[in-house]
Write an enzyme that holds these catalytic residues in place. Sequence first.
Site, PDB file in Angstrom:
ATOM      1  N   ASP B 184       0.838  -1.198   0.000  1.00 22.63           N
ATOM      2  CA  ASP B 184       0.000   0.000   0.000  1.00 22.63           C
ATOM      3  C   ASP B 184       0.878   1.254   0.000  1.00 22.63           C
ATOM      4  O   ASP B 184       1.962   1.244  -0.596  1.00 22.63           O
ATOM      5  CB  ASP B 184      -0.924  -0.051   1.237  1.00 22.63           C
ATOM      6  N   ASP B 193       0.525   2.617  18.411  1.00 26.35           N
ATOM      7  CA  ASP B 193      -0.193   1.346  18.556  1.00 26.35           C
ATOM      8  C   ASP B 193       0.633   0.147  18.084  1.00 26.35           C
ATOM      9  O   ASP B 193       0.291  -1.001  18.389  1.00 26.35           O
ATOM     10  CB  ASP B 193      -1.509   1.374  17.765  1.00 26.35           C
ATOM     11  N   HIS B 216      -3.552   5.907   3.974  1.00 22.93           N
ATOM     12  CA  HIS B 216      -4.286   4.714   3.513  1.00 22.93           C
ATOM     13  C   HIS B 216      -3.604   3.417   3.963  1.00 22.93           C
ATOM     14  O   HIS B 216      -4.249   2.496   4.466  1.00 22.93           O
ATOM     15  CB  HIS B 216      -4.386   4.785   1.982  1.00 22.93           C
ATOM     16  N   ASN B 310     -14.183   0.500  -6.108  1.00 26.58           N
ATOM     17  CA  ASN B 310     -15.222   1.398  -5.593  1.00 26.58           C
ATOM     18  C   ASN B 310     -16.003   2.079  -6.709  1.00 26.58           C
ATOM     19  O   ASN B 310     -16.688   3.054  -6.471  1.00 26.58           O
ATOM     20  CB  ASN B 310     -14.584   2.493  -4.724  1.00 26.58           C
ATOM     21  N   ALA B 321      -7.899  -7.381  -8.822  1.00 25.20           N
ATOM     22  CA  ALA B 321      -8.823  -8.288  -8.137  1.00 25.20           C
ATOM     23  C   ALA B 321      -9.592  -9.180  -9.108  1.00 25.20           C
ATOM     24  O   ALA B 321     -10.081 -10.245  -8.718  1.00 25.20           O
ATOM     25  CB  ALA B 321      -9.802  -7.476  -7.277  1.00 25.20           C
ATOM     26  N   SER B 379     -11.178  -1.014  -0.149  1.00 20.34           N
ATOM     27  CA  SER B 379      -9.838  -1.010   0.444  1.00 20.34           C
ATOM     28  C   SER B 379      -9.880  -1.355   1.922  1.00 20.34           C
ATOM     29  O   SER B 379      -8.933  -1.917   2.456  1.00 20.34           O
ATOM     30  CB  SER B 379      -9.208   0.381   0.321  1.00 20.34           C
TER      31      SER B 379
END
Lengths: 81, 432
Positions: B184, B193, B216, B310, B321, B379
């Site tokens: 990405d 985190d 993203h 999308n 995909a 995504s």
Amino acid sequence: MNEDLLDAVIVTIDDQHLESIQTVADALTLAGMKVSGVLPTVGIISGSVARAAISTLKTVRGVAAVELDQEMRAIGSPRQQ
Amino acid sequence: MSQQATFSAASASEPEQTTGRYLITFREDDVAKGLGAIEKRAAVAGLPSAADFADSAIDMEQVAKAGGAVFPTLGIALVTLDPDALNSLMAAQAEDGDGAILDIEPERMFYAIGESGSLSGDYLEGYRDAVDNLYQKAMAVAAEERLGAMATFADDALSTWGLKATRAIHSSRTGSAMKVAVLDTGMDLQHPDFRGRRIVTKSFVSGEAVQDGHGHGTHCIGTACGYKDAGGRRYGIAWKAAIYAGKVLSNAGSGSSAGIIAGMEWAINSGCQVISMSLGNTTSTPSTAYETVGRRALQKKCLIVAAAGNHRSTGTVGQPANSPSIMAVGAVDNGLRLASFSCGSGPASGANVDLVAPGVAVYSSTKLPTRYASWNGTSMATPHVAGVAALWAQMSAANRGAALWQVLTSRAVRLPLSTSDVGSGLVQSPVP
């Protein structure tokens, strides 16, 4: 058309020539391709070539396909409130 | 519709009805070894075996009395396990990925539609017609009720709605010892985190470091491999997996296929079990290169999941995909309705949506100083599937490549939506 204009291409190597991918890369170079990446596990060679020479690349032994390098984009975005 | 159904049916909104017993599936021809493991780790032995009964017709009273049974032909044992014994057995399975035990799952209640005994054919036909009639009337209500009841997933103090919908919060698996690649825009390596996590990085974008200047990539990594936010809300799935953050998209959010495929090569050679790719274009015909890479990845025991796209309003699943060997993931919202933007299946062979996952209002980590944000997109759905895939992969060394793909689709929850839009349905984590 401008002869100097190069197209970025992705060349797929067939299953029979996976082991000899470097030989295929050398043959592609001879056929006019500027090779920038040789990926032996996935069997892909990337680089650039004059558009007129793309059809020649397709005739190189071991080449399964020659495609123009497709740009991809991230396809998510912050939620609009 | 507010009308109530007049009969009681198990619905997805109710807690799953289980028997307290567990079905343990053994690896091929390893029944004896598997029973040994059960005896050693769960102190259960002497179960009646179907092989000891005439025609393998086991006496269910004996099964009830013994708390279980062995079905050697099927390679399955039914065993009563208390929580300690279950944990011990699951730990043994996790430690010994190639061991005799392939799967442990709760025995679920099934309901007979109708049982034939000494009843006459006429009676049964009449009964069938009456039930059919009732069924037809009730289903319209039941489908709506089911959807209505399922539309209750919400973010709360403990977890995001997506982790509830995928049942990740109910899974004891963590992705431990698994490697998940997210290709990405990179990752915010300063995000608190992820402190202490095993992170391997590589940039395939010339002139740009892995550090995520977009947000993203950090969001996708958070969903697939993150854990909890500063307030304790869990948003990540495979929270103990090693993170392989490959930067293949620039800080502007785009990248060439040369870089993306180089990232795939890197992830496969690094031994990643899963590659998550929340990227694509709007070209509906599959690319030979991506399909070939996907096929070779599966042969190397690596599953690639990618966002369906999308651009529903203008087209079907895009590259990469739409490659038959790359899993295409669509998006649903917290009511398990199809996201308005989520692409449907295309006409090309393999260009279909395979699964759906949460992809609307998905809360996860993002680059500092924003730190957390809710995003929309296929995504966001894709890393849910990647994270869940890592949980299944951790469960058994057999869950790799095409076998992992099969587990994900077969264990998905069917949705009352078009298969063309949701494929096999909503991805589900292994529980317990």
